[in-house]
Motif scaffolding. Structure first.
Motif, PDB file in Angstrom:
ATOM      1  N   MET A   1      47.527 -67.715  37.081  1.00  0.00           N
ATOM      2  CA  MET A   1      47.535 -66.325  37.451  1.00  0.00           C
ATOM      3  C   MET A   1      48.387 -66.173  38.715  1.00  0.00           C
ATOM      4  SD  MET A   1      44.367 -64.068  38.985  1.00  0.00           S
ATOM      5  CE  MET A   1      43.474 -63.908  37.491  1.00  0.00           C
ATOM      6  N   ARG A   2      49.183 -65.128  38.718  1.00  0.00           N
ATOM      7  CA  ARG A   2      49.984 -64.775  39.887  1.00  0.00           C
ATOM      8  C   ARG A   2      49.641 -63.347  40.297  1.00  0.00           C
ATOM      9  NH1 ARG A   2      54.912 -63.762  39.019  1.00  0.00           N
ATOM     10  NH2 ARG A   2      54.747 -63.532  36.782  1.00  0.00           N
ATOM     11  N   VAL A   3      49.870 -63.029  41.541  1.00  0.00           N
ATOM     12  CA  VAL A   3      49.680 -61.665  42.029  1.00  0.00           C
ATOM     13  C   VAL A   3      50.901 -61.303  42.853  1.00  0.00           C
ATOM     14  CG1 VAL A   3      48.382 -62.404  44.071  1.00  0.00           C
ATOM     15  CG2 VAL A   3      48.059 -60.086  43.171  1.00  0.00           C
ATOM     16  N   GLU A   4      51.310 -60.054  42.767  1.00  0.00           N
ATOM     17  CA  GLU A   4      52.452 -59.604  43.553  1.00  0.00           C
ATOM     18  C   GLU A   4      52.148 -58.251  44.180  1.00  0.00           C
ATOM     19  OE1 GLU A   4      56.092 -58.131  41.572  1.00  0.00           O
ATOM     20  OE2 GLU A   4      55.010 -58.440  39.694  1.00  0.00           O
ATOM     21  N   VAL A   5      52.884 -57.952  45.232  1.00  0.00           N
ATOM     22  CA  VAL A   5      52.734 -56.703  45.965  1.00  0.00           C
ATOM     23  C   VAL A   5      53.923 -55.805  45.651  1.00  0.00           C
ATOM     24  CG1 VAL A   5      52.588 -55.637  48.247  1.00  0.00           C
ATOM     25  CG2 VAL A   5      51.541 -57.880  47.847  1.00  0.00           C
ATOM     26  N   ASP A   6      53.634 -54.575  45.250  1.00  0.00           N
ATOM     27  CA  ASP A   6      54.690 -53.572  45.108  1.00  0.00           C
ATOM     28  C   ASP A   6      54.890 -52.980  46.505  1.00  0.00           C
ATOM     29  OD1 ASP A   6      56.153 -51.196  44.820  1.00  0.00           O
ATOM     30  OD2 ASP A   6      55.409 -50.906  42.774  1.00  0.00           O
ATOM     31  N   ARG A   7      55.936 -53.406  47.163  1.00  0.00           N
ATOM     32  CA  ARG A   7      56.157 -53.032  48.557  1.00  0.00           C
ATOM     33  C   ARG A   7      56.475 -51.551  48.722  1.00  0.00           C
ATOM     34  NH1 ARG A   7      56.501 -57.187  51.835  1.00  0.00           N
ATOM     35  NH2 ARG A   7      58.177 -56.438  53.164  1.00  0.00           N
ATOM     36  N   ASP A   8      56.872 -50.888  47.648  1.00  0.00           N
ATOM     37  CA  ASP A   8      57.113 -49.446  47.714  1.00  0.00           C
ATOM     38  C   ASP A   8      55.797 -48.666  47.743  1.00  0.00           C
ATOM     39  OD1 ASP A   8      59.906 -49.682  47.716  1.00  0.00           O
ATOM     40  OD2 ASP A   8      59.957 -49.781  45.530  1.00  0.00           O
ATOM     41  N   LEU A   9      54.733 -49.262  47.207  1.00  0.00           N
ATOM     42  CA  LEU A   9      53.435 -48.593  47.175  1.00  0.00           C
ATOM     43  C   LEU A   9      52.517 -48.987  48.328  1.00  0.00           C
ATOM     44  CD1 LEU A   9      52.588 -48.811  43.361  1.00  0.00           C
ATOM     45  CD2 LEU A   9      53.445 -46.836  44.627  1.00  0.00           C
ATOM     46  N   CYS A  10      52.708 -50.159  48.884  1.00  0.00           N
ATOM     47  CA  CYS A  10      51.815 -50.678  49.922  1.00  0.00           C
ATOM     48  C   CYS A  10      51.855 -49.796  51.172  1.00  0.00           C
ATOM     49  CB  CYS A  10      52.208 -52.115  50.287  1.00  0.00           C
ATOM     50  SG  CYS A  10      51.135 -52.853  51.543  1.00  0.00           S
ATOM     51  N   GLN A  41      42.706 -72.077  41.540  1.00  0.00           N
ATOM     52  CA  GLN A  41      41.601 -72.080  40.591  1.00  0.00           C
ATOM     53  C   GLN A  41      40.300 -71.807  41.337  1.00  0.00           C
ATOM     54  OE1 GLN A  41      41.325 -75.690  38.348  1.00  0.00           O
ATOM     55  NE2 GLN A  41      40.196 -74.698  36.712  1.00  0.00           N
ATOM     56  N   GLY A  42      39.470 -70.969  40.765  1.00  0.00           N
ATOM     57  CA  GLY A  42      38.209 -70.601  41.365  1.00  0.00           C
ATOM     58  C   GLY A  42      38.290 -69.388  42.276  1.00  0.00           C
ATOM     59  N   ARG A  43      39.495 -68.878  42.524  1.00  0.00           N
ATOM     60  CA  ARG A  43      39.691 -67.721  43.406  1.00  0.00           C
ATOM     61  C   ARG A  43      40.090 -66.469  42.633  1.00  0.00           C
ATOM     62  NH1 ARG A  43      40.854 -68.926  48.556  1.00  0.00           N
ATOM     63  NH2 ARG A  43      40.108 -66.807  48.914  1.00  0.00           N
ATOM     64  N   GLU A  44      40.121 -66.591  41.304  1.00  0.00           N
ATOM     65  CA  GLU A  44      40.587 -65.488  40.469  1.00  0.00           C
ATOM     66  C   GLU A  44      39.754 -64.220  40.655  1.00  0.00           C
ATOM     67  OE1 GLU A  44      39.843 -68.543  39.256  1.00  0.00           O
ATOM     68  OE2 GLU A  44      41.623 -69.324  38.235  1.00  0.00           O
ATOM     69  N   ASP A  45      38.424 -64.351  40.707  1.00  0.00           N
ATOM     70  CA  ASP A  45      37.558 -63.182  40.836  1.00  0.00           C
ATOM     71  C   ASP A  45      37.804 -62.456  42.156  1.00  0.00           C
ATOM     72  OD1 ASP A  45      36.461 -63.650  38.353  1.00  0.00           O
ATOM     73  OD2 ASP A  45      34.641 -64.592  39.135  1.00  0.00           O
ATOM     74  N   GLU A  46      38.011 -63.211  43.208  1.00  0.00           N
ATOM     75  CA  GLU A  46      38.288 -62.635  44.519  1.00  0.00           C
ATOM     76  C   GLU A  46      39.601 -61.848  44.498  1.00  0.00           C
ATOM     77  OE1 GLU A  46      37.902 -64.563  48.964  1.00  0.00           O
ATOM     78  OE2 GLU A  46      37.915 -65.858  47.213  1.00  0.00           O
ATOM     79  N   VAL A  47      40.613 -62.411  43.870  1.00  0.00           N
ATOM     80  CA  VAL A  47      41.907 -61.737  43.787  1.00  0.00           C
ATOM     81  C   VAL A  47      41.803 -60.503  42.894  1.00  0.00           C
ATOM     82  CG1 VAL A  47      44.289 -61.975  43.001  1.00  0.00           C
ATOM     83  CG2 VAL A  47      43.234 -63.794  44.350  1.00  0.00           C
ATOM     84  N   ARG A  48      41.072 -60.604  41.813  1.00  0.00           N
ATOM     85  CA  ARG A  48      40.863 -59.422  40.958  1.00  0.00           C
ATOM     86  C   ARG A  48      40.166 -58.306  41.747  1.00  0.00           C
ATOM     87  NH1 ARG A  48      39.698 -63.471  36.937  1.00  0.00           N
ATOM     88  NH2 ARG A  48      41.305 -63.406  35.338  1.00  0.00           N
ATOM     89  N   GLU A  49      39.205 -58.673  42.590  1.00  0.00           N
ATOM     90  CA  GLU A  49      38.523 -57.684  43.431  1.00  0.00           C
ATOM     91  C   GLU A  49      39.519 -57.018  44.373  1.00  0.00           C
ATOM     92  OE1 GLU A  49      34.895 -57.291  46.685  1.00  0.00           O
ATOM     93  OE2 GLU A  49      35.494 -59.280  46.004  1.00  0.00           O
ATOM     94  N   ALA A  50      40.374 -57.798  45.010  1.00  0.00           N
ATOM     95  CA  ALA A  50      41.384 -57.247  45.920  1.00  0.00           C
ATOM     96  C   ALA A  50      42.313 -56.296  45.176  1.00  0.00           C
ATOM     97  CB  ALA A  50      42.183 -58.372  46.572  1.00  0.00           C
ATOM     98  N   VAL A  51      42.741 -56.678  43.986  1.00  0.00           N
ATOM     99  CA  VAL A  51      43.608 -55.825  43.177  1.00  0.00           C
ATOM    100  C   VAL A  51      42.891 -54.524  42.837  1.00  0.00           C
ATOM    101  CG1 VAL A  51      44.750 -55.606  40.936  1.00  0.00           C
ATOM    102  CG2 VAL A  51      44.981 -57.722  42.248  1.00  0.00           C
ATOM    103  N   GLY A  52      41.635 -54.624  42.426  1.00  0.00           N
ATOM    104  CA  GLY A  52      40.871 -53.443  42.040  1.00  0.00           C
ATOM    105  C   GLY A  52      40.546 -52.504  43.188  1.00  0.00           C
ATOM    106  N   LEU A  53      40.467 -53.037  44.400  1.00  0.00           N
ATOM    107  CA  LEU A  53      40.107 -52.220  45.554  1.00  0.00           C
ATOM    108  C   LEU A  53      41.308 -51.729  46.360  1.00  0.00           C
ATOM    109  CD1 LEU A  53      36.942 -54.118  46.842  1.00  0.00           C
ATOM    110  CD2 LEU A  53      37.040 -51.957  45.576  1.00  0.00           C
ATOM    111  N   LYS A  60      49.625 -56.194  41.707  1.00  0.00           N
ATOM    112  CA  LYS A  60      49.734 -56.388  40.257  1.00  0.00           C
ATOM    113  C   LYS A  60      49.398 -57.819  39.907  1.00  0.00           C
ATOM    114  CE  LYS A  60      51.813 -52.324  39.868  1.00  0.00           C
ATOM    115  NZ  LYS A  60      50.952 -51.296  40.338  1.00  0.00           N
ATOM    116  N   LEU A  61      48.559 -57.980  38.894  1.00  0.00           N
ATOM    117  CA  LEU A  61      48.189 -59.314  38.403  1.00  0.00           C
ATOM    118  C   LEU A  61      49.081 -59.694  37.243  1.00  0.00           C
ATOM    119  CD1 LEU A  61      44.313 -59.567  38.190  1.00  0.00           C
ATOM    120  CD2 LEU A  61      45.856 -60.812  39.675  1.00  0.00           C
TER     121      LEU A  61
END
Length: 64
Positions: A1-10, A41-53, A60-61
Motif C-alpha cells: 500500500m502506498r499513500v500520496e498527498v495531493d499538494r493542491d488540496l492540502c 505492514q501493520g500500519r495500514e489501519d492507521e494510514v486509512r484513518e489518516a486518509v479518512g480524517l 490518496k491510497l
C-alpha cells in the motif's frame, strides 16, 4: 500500500501528522508529505484513518 498527498488540496491541517507522525510530516512549505515509499505492514489501519480524517481529502491510497 502506498499513500500520496495531493499538494493542491492540502491545507496544512496536519491531522495525518497527528495520527501517524512517522508516516507523515509537514515540509518546509507547510504542506503534508509522506515519509515512506510503502506503508509499513501493520500500519495500514492507521494510514486509512489518516486518509479518512483528512479535512480536505488531500490523501490518496494506492493499494497495489
Amino acid at each position: 500500500m502506498r499513500v500520496e498527498v495531493d499538494r493542491d488540496l492540502c491545507e496544512s491541517n496536519a491531522v495525518c501528522v497527528g495520527i501517524a507522525p512517522d508516516i507523515f510530516d509537514l515540509g518546509d512549505d507547510d504542506l503534508a508529505r509522506v515519509l515512506v515509499d510503502e506503508v509499513p505492514q501493520g500500519r495500514e489501519d492507521e494510514v486509512r484513518e489518516a486518509v479518512g480524517l483528512c479535512p480536505k481529502i488531500a490523501l490518496k491510497l494506492h493499494e497495489d
